[in-house]
Design a protein around this motif. Structure first.
Motif, PDB file in Angstrom:
ATOM      1  N   THR B 336       0.850  -1.196   0.000  1.00 37.34           N
ATOM      2  CA  THR B 336       0.000   0.000   0.000  1.00 37.34           C
ATOM      3  C   THR B 336       0.880   1.238   0.000  1.00 37.34           C
ATOM      4  OG1 THR B 336      -1.600  -1.182   1.356  1.00 37.34           O
ATOM      5  CG2 THR B 336      -1.860   1.208   1.223  1.00 37.34           C
ATOM      6  N   ILE B 337       0.610   2.141  -0.930  1.00 36.98           N
ATOM      7  CA  ILE B 337       1.348   3.411  -0.957  1.00 36.98           C
ATOM      8  C   ILE B 337       0.733   4.362   0.068  1.00 36.98           C
ATOM      9  CG2 ILE B 337       1.827   5.471  -2.358  1.00 36.98           C
ATOM     10  CD1 ILE B 337       2.160   3.576  -4.759  1.00 36.98           C
ATOM     11  N   ILE B 338       1.590   4.966   0.882  1.00 39.35           N
ATOM     12  CA  ILE B 338       1.144   5.939   1.878  1.00 39.35           C
ATOM     13  C   ILE B 338       1.461   7.329   1.331  1.00 39.35           C
ATOM     14  CG2 ILE B 338       1.363   6.740   4.268  1.00 39.35           C
ATOM     15  CD1 ILE B 338       0.342   3.870   4.090  1.00 39.35           C
ATOM     16  N   GLY B 339       0.425   8.150   1.183  1.00 40.33           N
ATOM     17  CA  GLY B 339       0.630   9.467   0.596  1.00 40.33           C
ATOM     18  C   GLY B 339       0.293   9.409  -0.885  1.00 40.33           C
ATOM     19  N   THR B 340      -0.918   9.842  -1.202  1.00 45.43           N
ATOM     20  CA  THR B 340      -1.386   9.754  -2.585  1.00 45.43           C
ATOM     21  C   THR B 340      -1.835  11.124  -3.068  1.00 45.43           C
ATOM     22  OG1 THR B 340      -3.494   9.037  -1.626  1.00 45.43           O
ATOM     23  CG2 THR B 340      -2.055   7.315  -2.477  1.00 45.43           C
ATOM     24  N   ARG B 372      15.176   4.007   2.286  1.00 46.06           N
ATOM     25  CA  ARG B 372      15.128   4.365   3.692  1.00 46.06           C
ATOM     26  C   ARG B 372      13.929   3.672   4.311  1.00 46.06           C
ATOM     27  NH1 ARG B 372      15.701   9.483   6.887  1.00 46.06           N
ATOM     28  NH2 ARG B 372      15.092   8.810   8.983  1.00 46.06           N
ATOM     29  N   VAL B 373      14.106   3.168   5.539  1.00 43.81           N
ATOM     30  CA  VAL B 373      12.963   2.620   6.274  1.00 43.81           C
ATOM     31  C   VAL B 373      12.912   3.267   7.648  1.00 43.81           C
ATOM     32  CG1 VAL B 373      13.019   0.417   5.064  1.00 43.81           C
ATOM     33  CG2 VAL B 373      14.301   0.660   7.186  1.00 43.81           C
ATOM     34  N   GLY B 374      11.711   3.393   8.193  1.00 42.59           N
ATOM     35  CA  GLY B 374      11.572   3.991   9.514  1.00 42.59           C
ATOM     36  C   GLY B 374      10.517   5.080   9.489  1.00 42.59           C
ATOM     37  N   HIS B 375      10.640   6.028  10.415  1.00 39.37           N
ATOM     38  CA  HIS B 375       9.624   7.088  10.490  1.00 39.37           C
ATOM     39  C   HIS B 375      10.049   8.339   9.746  1.00 39.37           C
ATOM     40  CE1 HIS B 375      12.208   8.813  13.491  1.00 39.37           C
ATOM     41  NE2 HIS B 375      12.002   7.827  14.343  1.00 39.37           N
ATOM     42  N   PRO B 380       4.867  12.480  13.509  1.00 37.24           N
ATOM     43  CA  PRO B 380       3.450  12.871  13.425  1.00 37.24           C
ATOM     44  C   PRO B 380       2.770  12.414  12.129  1.00 37.24           C
ATOM     45  CG  PRO B 380       4.741  14.674  14.325  1.00 37.24           C
ATOM     46  CD  PRO B 380       5.724  13.631  13.851  1.00 37.24           C
ATOM     47  N   VAL B 381       3.528  12.352  11.024  1.00 41.34           N
ATOM     48  CA  VAL B 381       2.944  11.855   9.771  1.00 41.34           C
ATOM     49  C   VAL B 381       2.599  10.372   9.927  1.00 41.34           C
ATOM     50  CG1 VAL B 381       3.329  11.417   7.316  1.00 41.34           C
ATOM     51  CG2 VAL B 381       4.232  13.513   8.346  1.00 41.34           C
ATOM     52  N   MET B 382       3.530   9.619  10.534  1.00 43.97           N
ATOM     53  CA  MET B 382       3.274   8.184  10.740  1.00 43.97           C
ATOM     54  C   MET B 382       2.029   8.008  11.624  1.00 43.97           C
ATOM     55  SD  MET B 382       5.815   6.766   9.054  1.00 43.97           S
ATOM     56  CE  MET B 382       6.013   8.132   7.925  1.00 43.97           C
ATOM     57  N   ALA B 383       1.949   8.801  12.696  1.00 46.52           N
ATOM     58  CA  ALA B 383       0.815   8.702  13.627  1.00 46.52           C
ATOM     59  C   ALA B 383      -0.497   9.016  12.895  1.00 46.52           C
ATOM     60  CB  ALA B 383       1.020   9.649  14.802  1.00 46.52           C
ATOM     61  N   ARG B 384      -0.443  10.000  11.983  1.00 44.13           N
ATOM     62  CA  ARG B 384      -1.641  10.394  11.241  1.00 44.13           C
ATOM     63  C   ARG B 384      -2.196   9.221  10.435  1.00 44.13           C
ATOM     64  NH1 ARG B 384      -5.235  10.797   8.394  1.00 44.13           N
ATOM     65  NH2 ARG B 384      -6.307  12.589   7.466  1.00 44.13           N
ATOM     66  N   THR B 390       7.413   3.513   7.497  1.00 42.85           N
ATOM     67  CA  THR B 390       7.200   3.123   6.108  1.00 42.85           C
ATOM     68  C   THR B 390       8.543   2.783   5.469  1.00 42.85           C
ATOM     69  OG1 THR B 390       7.535   5.269   5.008  1.00 42.85           O
ATOM     70  CG2 THR B 390       5.329   4.847   5.888  1.00 42.85           C
ATOM     71  N   ALA B 391       8.465   2.174   4.297  1.00 45.30           N
ATOM     72  CA  ALA B 391       9.632   2.044   3.426  1.00 45.30           C
ATOM     73  C   ALA B 391       9.513   3.175   2.409  1.00 45.30           C
ATOM     74  CB  ALA B 391       9.622   0.685   2.730  1.00 45.30           C
ATOM     75  N   ARG B 392      10.626   3.817   2.088  1.00 46.32           N
ATOM     76  CA  ARG B 392      10.552   4.986   1.213  1.00 46.32           C
ATOM     77  C   ARG B 392      11.591   4.895   0.101  1.00 46.32           C
ATOM     78  NH1 ARG B 392      12.600  10.619   3.547  1.00 46.32           N
ATOM     79  NH2 ARG B 392      14.575   9.601   3.089  1.00 46.32           N
ATOM     80  N   ALA B 393      11.112   4.937  -1.131  1.00 49.04           N
ATOM     81  CA  ALA B 393      12.018   5.048  -2.275  1.00 49.04           C
ATOM     82  C   ALA B 393      11.975   6.499  -2.727  1.00 49.04           C
ATOM     83  CB  ALA B 393      11.559   4.132  -3.402  1.00 49.04           C
TER      84      ALA B 393
END
Lengths: 151, 419
Positions: B336-340, B372-375, B380-384, B390-393
């Motif tokens: 699942t992509i977070i942030g669309t 990168r992985v982590g917060h 606060p974005v993760m909490a939201r 997340t994993a981030r490319a």
């Protein structure tokens, strides 16, 4: 560096998928949170004692495969152990995961916990492997006011 | 080789010659665990092209000396290069007349500078500092510390489920009590591009100054500070093909002049006696001590490099990569992509059902894929989104669709191991 298949032993993958003693213990004698602020791993450990013996130990929360399986195997290992025995096992475990990749370790004392020997190749994962343990030891020592963090 | 590439990039105004760009970054041809490196951690730190490496090398081989101090030849050469870099950077940011470029250690340093000088001067008990829910910790904590010290209140602009600022909430949050708005231009955790021009205009209607955190925008899109009108703009060299330990704070001279100094020391003074010190003029008032000279000169070279590639070309190329990756990641089971957000730049954050981000990153590393992985210093974005990490490319001008295919193959391996 080794291929991370040496890190993710089958036993670890199994406990990650089906963690044992996963859930809250009602009326626990001690309940303590442990978290790793760097990666957000967050567990609560519950302990029920019988004298100085651990009668029940369980955990819930979320984390990576290493932290979750370590918590799971910790609970199966320590159930029925005295506080002193538990601390000795933790010492042996801590010594193993923080030692050099080719160092010897106390295989008899560690039993199933030997599956975490691969962590030695991945220093950033040591905190994952020891998170639940640090929390439990703090709980056994009566330090349950403040959450335990790896930082 | 590097020069040829620059010429090719200049002659091609339509798009990037990515293979030529890649040749400028020697690190991209190395292997990791026996596999070609696929570097997708650019939002953390970008790689460094030969022209920038050569600039640092030449500085220490031929130009090394202190600035603003010596009458001797080398000091004059170093000073000239240092100030030339400042002028090039001002042009790069389309700095309006009456503004100044101040060199800092990075975005974090720039934000702290503003919080500790402008902030301490203007924020008092009962006042408010406004940030958004998308901020990096470096644009939260300095303000939180200030609010605690002054008895002020930190308020937060909410975001929706796509990770976009809820514009309707602005009217209620930009009030007579708001002393400054500190806002990310682009979210480091989700890639959302905020509609900063409109937000700045709305803040300015109420005479509220705006600090833009440009750490994730300056490397990826044209920055036109004349057009945006931000009162302060901060960014980091190491995310824009320059070295670490150097950053930029841009501000209006009138405002900067009225601010107290940040740190005391050499270079920031006009005259010193034990009775009184007269501070130096801008920008030196905010550059205490011997600065990061090779960092500044190398950042000048990095900005030249970005301009040679063309910021519009970089933006278009990275838009293509984000669109391609968004589509390609659909085929990974349980992802699942977070942030669309509709407007995104350079970043794709995601979670997987089968594996925690830490474990995703570990398996990807085996395949030579760096993410990168982590917060992401944005808890606060993760909490939201109700997730711990997340994993981030994240992409740069030198990334390719082939590399995204390699990412997808590595993610299938994650599912094989943990599924």
């Amino acid at each position: 560096m080794a291929d991370s298949r040496s890190l993710y032993e089958q036993v670890i993958l199994d406990h990650n998928k089906k963690p044992r003693n996963f859930g809250k213990i009602e009326n626990a004698d001690a309940e303590i949170e442990g978290f790793n602020p760097l990666c957000g791993d967050h567990f609560t450990i519950y302990v029920k004692m019988e004298g100085d013996r651990i009668r029940e130990v369980a955990f819930d929360g979320a984390g990576c495969a290493i932290s979750k399986s370590s918590a799971s195997i910790m609970t199966t290992t320590l159930k029925g152990k005295t506080i002193e025995e538990a601390k000795k096992i933790f010492e042996a475990f801590h010594q193993m995961v923080t030692s050099a990749p080719d160092a010897e370790f106390d295989a008899d004392a560690l039993g199933k916990l030997q599956v975490f020997s691969g962590v030695r190749e991945y220093p950033v994962r040591i905190k994952c492997a020891t998170l639940a343990w640090h929390a439990l030891v703090a709980a056994l020592e009566g330090q349950t006011e403040e959450p335990v963090t790896t930082e | 080789m590097a020069v040829d590439t620059l010429e090719q990039a200049e002659s091609s105004t339509l798009s990037l010659d990515v293979e030529a760009v890649r040749r400028d970054f020697p690190i991209l041809s190395r292997t990791v665990h026996g596999k070609p490196i696929v570097y997708l951690d650019n939002a953390a730190t970008s790689q460094t092209p030969i022209p920038v490496i050569d600039t640092i090398r030449r500085y220490y081989l031929e130009e090394n000396s202190n600035v603003h101090r010596g009458v001797h030849f080398l000091s004059q050469v170093a000073t000239e290069k240092y100030e030339a870099a400042r002028r090039r950077i001002a042009t790069f940011l389309n700095s309006p007349v009456g503004c100044e470029v101040i060199f800092t250690r990075g975005t974090t340093d720039g934000i702290n500078l503003v919080a500790q000088t402008y902030g301490r001067q203007h924020v008092g008990a009962g006042d408010e500092v406004l940030v958004s829910h998308l901020e990096h910790h470096s644009n939260i904590v300095p303000w939180q510390m200030l609010c605690e010290e002054k008895g002020a209140r930190l308020r937060v602009i909410p975001i929706n489920d796509r990770g976009e600022i809820i514009m309707e909430s602005l009217d209620g949050l930009l009030t007579g009590k708001t002393k400054i708005l500190a806002l990310a231009h682009v979210s480091n955790a989700l890639g959302t591009v905020n509609p900063v021009k409109e937000i700045i205009a709305r803040a300015h209607e109420r005479d509220i100054p705006v600090l833009l955190d440009g750490a994730q925008s300056a490397p990826h899109m044209p920055i036109d500070l004349k057009d945006l009108g931000a009162d302060f703009f901060a960014c980091s060299g190491h995310k824009m093909y320059g070295p670490t330990g150097i950053g930029i704070l841009h501000g209006r001279a009138k405002v900067l002049n009225a601010m107290p100094p940040y740190q005391g020391g050499g270079d920031m003074i006009m005259s010193v006696s034990f009775e009184k010190t007269t501070f130096n003029s801008l920008p030196y008032k905010f550059e205490a001590g011997t600065p990061n000279i090779e960092g500044v000169i190398a950042l000048g070279a990095a900005v030249d490099y970005l301009e040679h590639l063309g910021m519009d070309n970089i933006a278009a190329h990275e838009r293509d990569l984000v669109a391609y990756a968004t589509e390609a990641l659909r085929e990974v089971k349980g992802l699942t992509i977070i942030g669309t957000a509709k407007a995104k730049a350079g970043v794709i954050s995601f979670v997987m059902e089968s594996a925690h981000p830490h474990d995703i990153g570990q398996i990807l590393d085996d395949e030579g894929v760096a993410i990168r992985v982590g917060h992401h210093c944005a808890q606060p974005v993760m909490a939201r989104f109700g997730i711990p990490a997340t994993a981030r490319a994240s992409f740069a001008a030198y990334n390719t669709r082939d590399e995204i295919d390699a990412l997808v193959r590595a993610l299938h391996k994650v599912n094989e191991v943990f599924g």
